[in-house]
Design a protein around this motif. Structure first.
Motif, PDB file in Angstrom:
ATOM      1  N   GLY A  32       0.766  -1.235   0.000  1.00 40.11           N
ATOM      2  CA  GLY A  32       0.000   0.000   0.000  1.00 40.11           C
ATOM      3  C   GLY A  32       0.797   1.285   0.000  1.00 40.11           C
ATOM      4  N   ALA A  33       2.123   1.202   0.034  1.00 38.80           N
ATOM      5  CA  ALA A  33       2.942   2.421   0.078  1.00 38.80           C
ATOM      6  C   ALA A  33       3.129   3.025  -1.307  1.00 38.80           C
ATOM      7  CB  ALA A  33       4.310   2.110   0.686  1.00 38.80           C
ATOM      8  N   SER A  34       3.286   4.347  -1.341  1.00 39.42           N
ATOM      9  CA  SER A  34       3.743   5.039  -2.542  1.00 39.42           C
ATOM     10  C   SER A  34       5.263   4.940  -2.581  1.00 39.42           C
ATOM     11  CB  SER A  34       3.317   6.507  -2.521  1.00 39.42           C
ATOM     12  OG  SER A  34       1.913   6.619  -2.393  1.00 39.42           O
ATOM     13  N   ILE A  35       5.842   4.936  -3.785  1.00 39.99           N
ATOM     14  CA  ILE A  35       7.251   4.593  -3.920  1.00 39.99           C
ATOM     15  C   ILE A  35       8.022   5.618  -4.745  1.00 39.99           C
ATOM     16  CG2 ILE A  35       8.895   2.851  -4.740  1.00 39.99           C
ATOM     17  CD1 ILE A  35       7.087   1.830  -2.487  1.00 39.99           C
ATOM     18  N   MET A  36       9.181   6.041  -4.209  1.00 46.24           N
ATOM     19  CA  MET A  36      10.154   6.799  -4.971  1.00 46.24           C
ATOM     20  C   MET A  36      11.394   5.929  -5.132  1.00 46.24           C
ATOM     21  SD  MET A  36      11.004   9.564  -6.605  1.00 46.24           S
ATOM     22  CE  MET A  36       9.950  10.926  -6.064  1.00 46.24           C
ATOM     23  N   ILE A  37      11.707   5.577  -6.379  1.00 48.22           N
ATOM     24  CA  ILE A  37      12.910   4.815  -6.676  1.00 48.22           C
ATOM     25  C   ILE A  37      14.078   5.785  -6.819  1.00 48.22           C
ATOM     26  CG2 ILE A  37      14.072   3.335  -8.363  1.00 48.22           C
ATOM     27  CD1 ILE A  37      11.861   1.825  -7.066  1.00 48.22           C
ATOM     28  N   ALA A  38      15.171   5.509  -6.115  1.00 47.32           N
ATOM     29  CA  ALA A  38      16.373   6.340  -6.220  1.00 47.32           C
ATOM     30  C   ALA A  38      17.544   5.453  -6.611  1.00 47.32           C
ATOM     31  CB  ALA A  38      16.657   7.033  -4.898  1.00 47.32           C
ATOM     32  N   ASP A  39      18.299   5.876  -7.630  1.00 48.42           N
ATOM     33  CA  ASP A  39      19.407   5.041  -8.098  1.00 48.42           C
ATOM     34  C   ASP A  39      20.298   5.884  -9.000  1.00 48.42           C
ATOM     35  OD1 ASP A  39      20.953   2.727  -9.252  1.00 48.42           O
ATOM     36  OD2 ASP A  39      19.365   1.574  -8.293  1.00 48.42           O
ATOM     37  N   ILE A  40      21.545   5.429  -9.182  1.00 47.63           N
ATOM     38  CA  ILE A  40      22.407   6.079 -10.169  1.00 47.63           C
ATOM     39  C   ILE A  40      22.078   5.592 -11.574  1.00 47.63           C
ATOM     40  CG2 ILE A  40      24.298   6.510  -8.561  1.00 47.63           C
ATOM     41  CD1 ILE A  40      25.728   4.072  -9.716  1.00 47.63           C
ATOM     42  N   LEU A  41      21.380   4.458 -11.689  1.00 48.15           N
ATOM     43  CA  LEU A  41      21.027   3.871 -12.984  1.00 48.15           C
ATOM     44  C   LEU A  41      19.688   4.451 -13.440  1.00 48.15           C
ATOM     45  CD1 LEU A  41      21.933   0.157 -12.158  1.00 48.15           C
ATOM     46  CD2 LEU A  41      23.351   1.853 -13.367  1.00 48.15           C
ATOM     47  N   GLU A  42      19.746   5.507 -14.226  1.00 44.25           N
ATOM     48  CA  GLU A  42      18.524   6.239 -14.561  1.00 44.25           C
ATOM     49  C   GLU A  42      17.571   5.407 -15.413  1.00 44.25           C
ATOM     50  OE1 GLU A  42      16.964  10.519 -16.321  1.00 44.25           O
ATOM     51  OE2 GLU A  42      19.107  10.048 -16.352  1.00 44.25           O
ATOM     52  N   GLU A  43      18.040   4.816 -16.491  1.00 42.22           N
ATOM     53  CA  GLU A  43      17.147   4.083 -17.387  1.00 42.22           C
ATOM     54  C   GLU A  43      16.494   2.896 -16.680  1.00 42.22           C
ATOM     55  OE1 GLU A  43      17.224   1.808 -21.754  1.00 42.22           O
ATOM     56  OE2 GLU A  43      18.974   2.936 -21.062  1.00 42.22           O
ATOM     57  N   THR A  44      17.289   2.121 -15.980  1.00 44.30           N
ATOM     58  CA  THR A  44      16.754   0.963 -15.263  1.00 44.30           C
ATOM     59  C   THR A  44      15.847   1.401 -14.125  1.00 44.30           C
ATOM     60  OG1 THR A  44      18.812  -0.203 -15.764  1.00 44.30           O
ATOM     61  CG2 THR A  44      17.380  -1.204 -14.136  1.00 44.30           C
ATOM     62  N   GLY A  45      16.230   2.462 -13.447  1.00 42.37           N
ATOM     63  CA  GLY A  45      15.421   2.970 -12.351  1.00 42.37           C
ATOM     64  C   GLY A  45      14.065   3.468 -12.803  1.00 42.37           C
ATOM     65  N   ARG A  46      14.051   4.191 -13.909  1.00 45.49           N
ATOM     66  CA  ARG A  46      12.765   4.665 -14.433  1.00 45.49           C
ATOM     67  C   ARG A  46      11.885   3.497 -14.877  1.00 45.49           C
ATOM     68  NH1 ARG A  46      12.319  10.005 -14.739  1.00 45.49           N
ATOM     69  NH2 ARG A  46      14.211  11.278 -14.780  1.00 45.49           N
TER      70      ARG A  46
END
Length: 267
Positions: A32-46
């Protein structure tokens, strides 16, 4: 726990593009949580964020090098702005460079210390500032740092990595004490995952062979399974479920612990 034990919660997951981080992000979203993905890998992270968003979950991506203070400030601000709050940090980003002690390179040791130690403490720093009373989120929350079973056993070939993950454990406990004593309303715990056949885990197995500690990858993996009472490697979902628990209200009186999710390997 109910299937939506984290309803209304807002989570920032570092190293969330793939592997353990992506699995934790998915588990938090299912709860049920909202999520912010943070990473140095922009394409994979998006791509990871987009996959979660398809499940009708509020999701975003922010590029983050965890050793950079200013990038942490921007990542936290983006989380609060995009998700409408911030009360869960999964401090997962980390690196492992295999080496026998007799062959350790100073630059590799410093890099692991930067990412695994400095990156983790900066995450706690900015979580505390955001989540404490008067912060931009200001409603308290939960921090889960990802350590390793390597913090609890003497596994050859990863001395510096083991040291950095032991540091994560110690910082977790100090962070929990400070947050409690100062009235921040933030619980701080860590998880010790066992070996998982992610890209990072299998690279370790290959590296163990290269440094002469196992005859082949099957032998390297087999030795880990032999040391594990439950008789298998860990799975990313094992770690995701543990993270959900530590962030949930069911863990409301738990802080300052290291939770082994290693099949008994580190006991």
């Amino acid at each position: 726990m109910s299937g939506k034990s984290l309803a209304g919660r807002k989570a920032l997951v570092t190293g969330g593009a793939r592997g353990i981080g992506a699995a934790i992000a998915q588990a938090l979203a299912r709860a049920g949580a909202s999520i912010m993905i943070a990473d140095i890998l922009e394409e994979t992270g998006r791509a990871s964020a987009a996959a979660i968003a398809k499940e009708d979950v509020a999701t975003g991506f922010v590029q983050l090098d965890v050793i950079d203070d200013a990038q942490w400030e921007r990542a936290v601000a983006a989380t609060v702005s995009t998700l409408g709050g911030y009360d869960i940090l999964i401090n997962n980003a980390g690196i492992e460079i295999t080496s026998l002690i007799s062959e350790v390179k100073a630059e590799d040791a410093r890099r692991m210390c930067d990412v695994n130690i400095v990156g983790t403490v900066l995450g706690m720093k900015h979580a505390f500032r955001a989540m404490r009373p008067g912060g931009p989120a200001g409603k308290g929350g939960a921090v889960v740092n990802i350590a390793s079973v390597a913090a609890t056993i003497a596994f050859p070939g990863i001395a510096v990595y083991s040291g950095t993950k032991s540091a994560v454990d110690r910082m977790t406990r100090v962070g929990a004490m400070e947050a409690g004593k100062l009235g921040f309303g933030v619980r701080v715990n860590c998880i010790y995952p066992g070996l998982i056949p992610t890209d990072m885990g299998m690279q370790l197995a290959n590296d163990i062979v290269k440094v002469g500690l196992a005859a082949d990858v099957n032998a390297a993996v087999g030795s880990v399974v032999e040391q594990t009472p439950l008789g298998r490697l860990a799975e990313v979902t094992d770690i995701g479920d543990a993270a959900v628990f530590l962030c949930s209200n069911e863990a409301r009186f738990i802080t300052g612990i290291g939770l082994p999710v290693d099949g008994g390997m580190g006991m």
